[in-house]
Enzyme design. Structure first.
Site, PDB file in Angstrom:
ATOM      1  N   PRO A  26       0.839  -1.205   0.000  1.00  0.00           N
ATOM      2  CG  PRO A  26      -0.701  -1.558   1.711  1.00  0.00           C
ATOM      3  CD  PRO A  26       0.594  -2.061   1.159  1.00  0.00           C
ATOM      4  CD  GLU A  27       2.870   3.156  -4.437  1.00  0.00           C
ATOM      5  OE1 GLU A  27       3.208   4.327  -4.607  1.00  0.00           O
ATOM      6  OE2 GLU A  27       3.077   2.264  -5.291  1.00  0.00           O
ATOM      7  CE  LYS A  41       5.405   3.384   0.722  1.00  0.00           C
ATOM      8  NZ  LYS A  41       6.362   2.491   0.088  1.00  0.00           N
ATOM      9  NE  ARG A  63      13.841   6.252  12.358  1.00  0.00           N
ATOM     10  CZ  ARG A  63      13.583   5.829  13.595  1.00  0.00           C
ATOM     11  NH1 ARG A  63      14.301   6.278  14.611  1.00  0.00           N
ATOM     12  NH2 ARG A  63      12.616   4.966  13.822  1.00  0.00           N
ATOM     13  CG  ASN A 109       8.050  -0.486  -7.335  1.00  0.00           C
ATOM     14  OD1 ASN A 109       8.936   0.276  -7.703  1.00  0.00           O
ATOM     15  ND2 ASN A 109       8.037  -1.765  -7.643  1.00  0.00           N
ATOM     16  NE  ARG A 162       8.994  -3.282  -3.898  1.00  0.00           N
ATOM     17  CZ  ARG A 162       8.142  -2.392  -3.358  1.00  0.00           C
ATOM     18  NH1 ARG A 162       8.500  -1.682  -2.313  1.00  0.00           N
ATOM     19  NH2 ARG A 162       6.944  -2.227  -3.872  1.00  0.00           N
TER      20      ARG A 162
END
Ligand SMILES: [Zn+2]
Length: 307
Positions: free
Chosen positions: A2-3, A52, A149, A196, A289
């Site tokens: 999931p993006e 995410k 981060r 991706n 990926r």
């Protein structure tokens, strides 16, 4: 995986169905039992997505969920509980059921099936979390350390606006990295929420080679890439799927009508002719990926190609 748009939809869904209501939390599978005990019989105050990551705030306790590759929430409830069947990795559709209620008028959830890490339950419905990469209760210091981060998330901008502070963070994050832009876009410390598909499609639409060193992308090119990702993520948030190719795109002309079912320009279209230039769409692995691009539309800048 999931993006970011999925996580923002999830946060909005939790806001709608759970936030501000007393809830019960359990871990049918048992792996989140201590966390569930800490969160249950309280009132969640806010759901927040950042890239995410999903956070649900309950005073000083913060429930952190990262869906990873396989995680998903499934939602069930009575007719007053409106939610999609699932959000996250694809799952089978839920079966019909007739709600029944306990003496306290709370809906009785169906028995948990499969490995349900966490179940959240309000009076008219519930949601099951399966397969997350991370599911934990954080204290404020741990939460701040994670936030520190994370790079800027384009979906943190108000709709229709560009937050120049976030754009400048993105610009300075790129300027400090010598890795390729293809690798940088997947680094959640550079920009949060891009996966991706958005990586491939945003670089294609901007005509940027994924092998361009991140610190060589400057000025208007950085702004245009940020704006492109913002537009793509917002559309994904609104529609619930990633669709970057529109049949009505001017460059498709009459071909558009035959492309109604196709959603992407280059993602998973390796070996086929580019819809813009006819070159063969390329694919290779980058950091584990798959990377997709059109060598015709996304040439390497001359300076980089020479070095
Ligand atoms: Zn092309």
């Amino acid at each position: 995986m999931p993006e970011g748009h999925t996580l923002h939809r999830l946060a909005a869904q939790l806001e709608e169905n759970f936030i501000g209501r007393p809830w019960r939390v359990s871990s049918p599978q048992g792996r989140f039992e201590a966390g569930a005990k800490r969160l249950t019989d309280r009132v969640p105050e806010r759901a927040q997505a950042w890239g995410k990551q999903l956070f649900v705030h309950l005073g000083p306790d913060i429930w952190q969920v990262h869906l990873g590759l396989y995680g998903a929430f499934s939602f069930r409830g009575d007719s007053s509980f409106t939610a999609p069947a699932t959000l996250g990795a694809p799952r089978v559709a839920a079966e019909e059921f007739t709600p029944s209620y306990a003496e306290d008028d709370w809906i009785i959830p169906q028995p948990a099936t499969g490995a349900v890490r966490a179940r959240i339950h309000v009076h008219n419905g519930w949601a099951d979390l399966r397969g997350p990469a991370r599911c934990a209760v954080l204290n404020p210091m741990q939460y701040e350390a994670i936030i520190a981060r994370l790079g800027p998330d384009p979906l943190q901008q108000p709709v229709g606006e560009t937050d120049t502070r976030l754009l400048e963070q993105f610009r300075s994050n790129l300027a400090r990295r010598r890795i390729s832009i293809g690798a940088a876009l997947m680094d959640q410390a550079v920009i949060a929420g891009v996966g991706n598909i958005y990586r491939a499609e945003s670089l294609f639409e901007e005509g940027v080679s994924p092998d361009t060193p991140a610190n060589e992308l400057r000025g208007a090119a950085v702004t245009a890439l940020w704006e492109r990702l913002t537009e793509q993520l917002r559309t994904g948030f609104a529609e619930g799927i990633i669709r970057t190719l529109r049949p009505e795109a001017p460059e498709l002309g009459a071909r558009g009508g035959d492309l109604r079912l196709r959603r992407h320009w280059v993602y998973q279209h390796q070996g086929t002719p580019c819809l813009r230039c006819g070159a063969t769409i390329a694919e290779r692995e980058l950091q584990g990926r798959r990377l997709y691009w059109c060598p015709g539309c996304q040439p390497l800048p001359a300076a980089t190609a020479r070095s």
